[in-house]
Enzyme design. Structure first.
Site, PDB file in Angstrom:
ATOM      1  N   PHE A  54       0.809  -1.101  -0.049  1.00 36.96           N
ATOM      2  CA  PHE A  54       0.110   0.136  -0.016  1.00 36.96           C
ATOM      3  C   PHE A  54       0.973   1.239   0.015  1.00 36.96           C
ATOM      4  O   PHE A  54       1.876   1.413   0.779  1.00 36.96           O
ATOM      5  CB  PHE A  54      -0.937   0.156   1.222  1.00 36.96           C
ATOM      6  CG  PHE A  54      -2.029   1.046   1.225  1.00 36.96           C
ATOM      7  CD1 PHE A  54      -3.168   0.645   0.937  1.00 36.96           C
ATOM      8  CD2 PHE A  54      -1.650   2.040   1.947  1.00 36.96           C
ATOM      9  CE1 PHE A  54      -4.334   1.765   1.099  1.00 36.96           C
ATOM     10  CE2 PHE A  54      -2.493   3.076   1.934  1.00 36.96           C
ATOM     11  CZ  PHE A  54      -4.015   3.073   1.419  1.00 36.96           C
TER      12      PHE A  54
ATOM     13  N   ASP B 132       2.366  -4.936   8.751  1.00 35.51           N
ATOM     14  CA  ASP B 132       1.386  -4.069   8.892  1.00 35.51           C
ATOM     15  C   ASP B 132       0.067  -5.085   8.717  1.00 35.51           C
ATOM     16  O   ASP B 132       0.051  -5.888   7.514  1.00 35.51           O
ATOM     17  CB  ASP B 132       1.423  -3.157   7.330  1.00 35.51           C
ATOM     18  CG  ASP B 132       0.122  -2.322   7.375  1.00 35.51           C
ATOM     19  OD1 ASP B 132      -0.972  -2.470   7.575  1.00 35.51           O
ATOM     20  OD2 ASP B 132       0.442  -0.955   6.902  1.00 35.51           O
TER      21      ASP B 132
ATOM     22  N   ARG C 239     -12.838  -4.951  -6.414  1.00 38.34           N
ATOM     23  CA  ARG C 239     -12.464  -5.611  -4.947  1.00 38.34           C
ATOM     24  C   ARG C 239     -13.712  -5.749  -4.128  1.00 38.34           C
ATOM     25  O   ARG C 239     -14.509  -4.932  -3.891  1.00 38.34           O
ATOM     26  CB  ARG C 239     -11.492  -4.525  -4.279  1.00 38.34           C
ATOM     27  CG  ARG C 239     -10.281  -5.174  -3.248  1.00 38.34           C
ATOM     28  CD  ARG C 239      -9.355  -3.982  -2.730  1.00 38.34           C
ATOM     29  NE  ARG C 239     -10.108  -3.072  -2.154  1.00 38.34           N
ATOM     30  CZ  ARG C 239      -9.633  -2.451  -1.108  1.00 38.34           C
ATOM     31  NH1 ARG C 239      -8.403  -2.881  -0.705  1.00 38.34           N
ATOM     32  NH2 ARG C 239     -10.219  -1.366  -0.479  1.00 38.34           N
TER      33      ARG C 239
ATOM     34  N   TYR D 163     -10.145   1.108  11.170  1.00 39.99           N
ATOM     35  CA  TYR D 163     -11.443   1.201  10.549  1.00 39.99           C
ATOM     36  C   TYR D 163     -11.826   0.326   9.502  1.00 39.99           C
ATOM     37  O   TYR D 163     -12.813   0.590   8.784  1.00 39.99           O
ATOM     38  CB  TYR D 163     -11.301   2.936   9.787  1.00 39.99           C
ATOM     39  CG  TYR D 163     -10.141   3.204   9.066  1.00 39.99           C
ATOM     40  CD1 TYR D 163     -10.204   2.622   7.697  1.00 39.99           C
ATOM     41  CD2 TYR D 163      -9.160   3.782   9.781  1.00 39.99           C
ATOM     42  CE1 TYR D 163      -8.888   2.967   7.010  1.00 39.99           C
ATOM     43  CE2 TYR D 163      -8.109   4.162   8.947  1.00 39.99           C
ATOM     44  CZ  TYR D 163      -7.895   3.597   7.612  1.00 39.99           C
ATOM     45  OH  TYR D 163      -6.524   3.879   7.075  1.00 39.99           O
ATOM     46  N   LYS D 164     -11.098  -0.688   9.380  1.00 39.53           N
ATOM     47  CA  LYS D 164     -11.472  -1.634   8.208  1.00 39.53           C
ATOM     48  C   LYS D 164     -12.133  -2.891   8.804  1.00 39.53           C
ATOM     49  O   LYS D 164     -13.391  -2.736   9.319  1.00 39.53           O
ATOM     50  CB  LYS D 164     -10.233  -2.298   7.638  1.00 39.53           C
ATOM     51  CG  LYS D 164      -9.616  -0.880   6.405  1.00 39.53           C
ATOM     52  CD  LYS D 164      -8.211  -1.352   6.026  1.00 39.53           C
ATOM     53  CE  LYS D 164      -7.686   0.144   5.307  1.00 39.53           C
ATOM     54  NZ  LYS D 164      -6.297  -0.245   5.076  1.00 39.53           N
TER      55      LYS D 164
END
Ligand code: PLP
Length: 428
Positions: free
Chosen positions: A160, A229, A403, A254-255
């Site tokens: 990312f 991560d 996705r 927040y995922k």
């Protein structure tokens, strides 16, 4: 009303011509496809199905929880209480009496069991990007304590972007060379110069799960530190940080942890490394005696050393309320359901989507799969727009990836079947 027009009216989307939509009658209950029947059976024996009621959701099939998790129903009331009573009435007293000051460690301990960490090793605060910086510079400094001449940071070449940008800056600041390496090539890239390796547990684009135990042990064999991560794995699958001897780790909340937009991230520092962890951002909140207001810095013991400045209490306490949905939920059962959901989605896509229209980038082996399915599709941007208009929310990742994230706490097998069916119609 047909399912489609019901959705349209719920979404306030007007009727209009749609390309590739089959014109036949909508299947009635008695004519449901075999996959629809299977979905209902799977939902009926899903032990996590009851958790959906703890979230604020509608009829939209929400497959974007790997970008922003849905709202847990307990959050609005908590935020209201924190703002009106704790802040509005108690004001400054709340730092002590409402537990504001200790929230970063307390909430870290709430996340700990989800990532296989004993208490006292996680603090919550700041963004993932900031924590990547603390962890990576901290790792290079730790590596320098045990051996000289380690002047190389290895970073996941497919990472990312923010992790890559921060790693490049961390390398410049620490006088290291940055080597982007594909995760599979990390073992052969390691050497006596390697100080630290920053890897993603699950690739955000393809959904590939990397082998954390094997890679961590290869990194240790080379005398380097492993920084992981966990943004796309925490809350979706077991991580077992302590069991695998991970050195430092970061993740967002927040995922799959449903903490809300911009909710604070977390930093894990293995307890045996804490006494020598030298944070590159030693703010006053990480001081051994923050209210002593000393000009001389003396780091706090334990996980507190990872704190920086005043915690963002409103989002942090929203996160704390969001984490209550995990009470009594085992991460192993979440993983089993996640794999069943992605298996079933791939099976439905195979049945409903015209052959050759999409190509799955997500590994078929369970051992290499996170909790999302990524489908390559030439016109992915346009396809996702149309799918969202029809009440199936996934996302588009540049340049050609559809996705779909599967949050086992609130996504059911009926959702999966419907998403694949509407995708098939959109692509026909
Ligand atoms: C989501 C995500 C981030 C987000 O970083 P922020 O600083 O929280 O915006 C970082 N890294 C990875 C791998 C991610 O998936």
């Amino acid at each position: 009303m047909s399912e489609r027009s019901e959705l349209r009216s719920e979404l306030g989307v007007s009727e209009g011509p749609e390309l590739g939509v089959s014109e036949g009658p909508e299947p009635g209950v008695s004519e449901r496809s075999e996959l629809g029947v299977r979905a209902a059976e799977l939902d009926a024996c899903d032990e996590l199905a009851k958790l959906r009621a703890q979230f604020v959701l509608d009829d939209v099939v929400y497959l974007d929880g790997n970008s922003l998790g849905a709202l847990p129903a307990a959050v609005p009331g908590r935020v209201d209480d924190v703002v009106r009573r704790q802040w509005g009435e108690m004001r400054i007293r709340s730092w002590e009496e409402s537990g504001w000051w200790t929230a970063p460690e307390r909430i870290g301990d709430r996340i700990a069991p989800l990532v296989g960490a004993a208490p006292g090793q996680i603090v919550v605060g700041d963004s993932t990007s900031v924590n990547v910086f603390k962890a990576l510079v901290g790792a290079v400094r730790l590596a320098a304590l045990s051996s000289d001449g380690r002047d190389e940071i290895i970073v996941d070449a497919t990472t990312f972007p923010t992790d890559g940008y921060i790693a490049a800056s961390a390398a410049r600041l620490t006088g290291c060379e940055l080597r982007p390496v594909d995760p599979a090539e990390v073992p052969s890239a390691l050497g006596p110069r390697t100080a630290a390796v920053l890897l993603n547990h699950v690739d955000y684009r393809t959904g590939r799960l990397h082998d954390l135990p094997t890679l961590t042990s290869a990194i240790h064999d080379a005398g380097a530190l492993a920084v992981w991560d966990l943004c796309h794995s925490a809350g979706a699958l077991p991580v077992d940080l302590d069991a695998h001897g991970v050195d430092l780790a970061v993740g967002c909340t927040y995922k799959y942890l449903n903490g809300g937009p911009g909710s604070p991230a977390y930093l894990y520092v293995r307890s045996s490394l804490q006494p020598s962890f030298d944070s590159p951002l030693p703010g006053w909140n990480s001081h051994a005696d923050p209210f002593g207001m000393s000009p001389a810095y003396e780091p706090a013991p334990g996980a507190l050393r990872g704190r920086v400045g005043t915690p963002d209490i409103l989002s942090m306490l929203a996160l704390e309320a969001a984490l209550e949905v995990w009470e009594g939920v085992s991460i192993d059962s979440v993983r089993s359901k996640s794999l069943a959901l992605t298996d079933f989605f791939l099976e439905c896509v195979d049945a409903y989507v015209p052959r050759g229209r999409v190509e799955s980038l997500t590994p078929s082996h369970h051992a290499e799969r996170g909790s999302q399915v990524a489908l390559r599709c030439a016109d992915a941007g346009e396809v996702m727009k149309r799918l969202i208009e029809r009440g199936v929310v996934g996302d588009f990742r540049h340049p050609d990836v559809l996705r779909f994230g599967f949050t086992p706490l609130y996504v059911g097998f009926g959702d999966v079947e419907r998403a694949a069916r509407l995708l098939g119609e959109t692509l026909s």
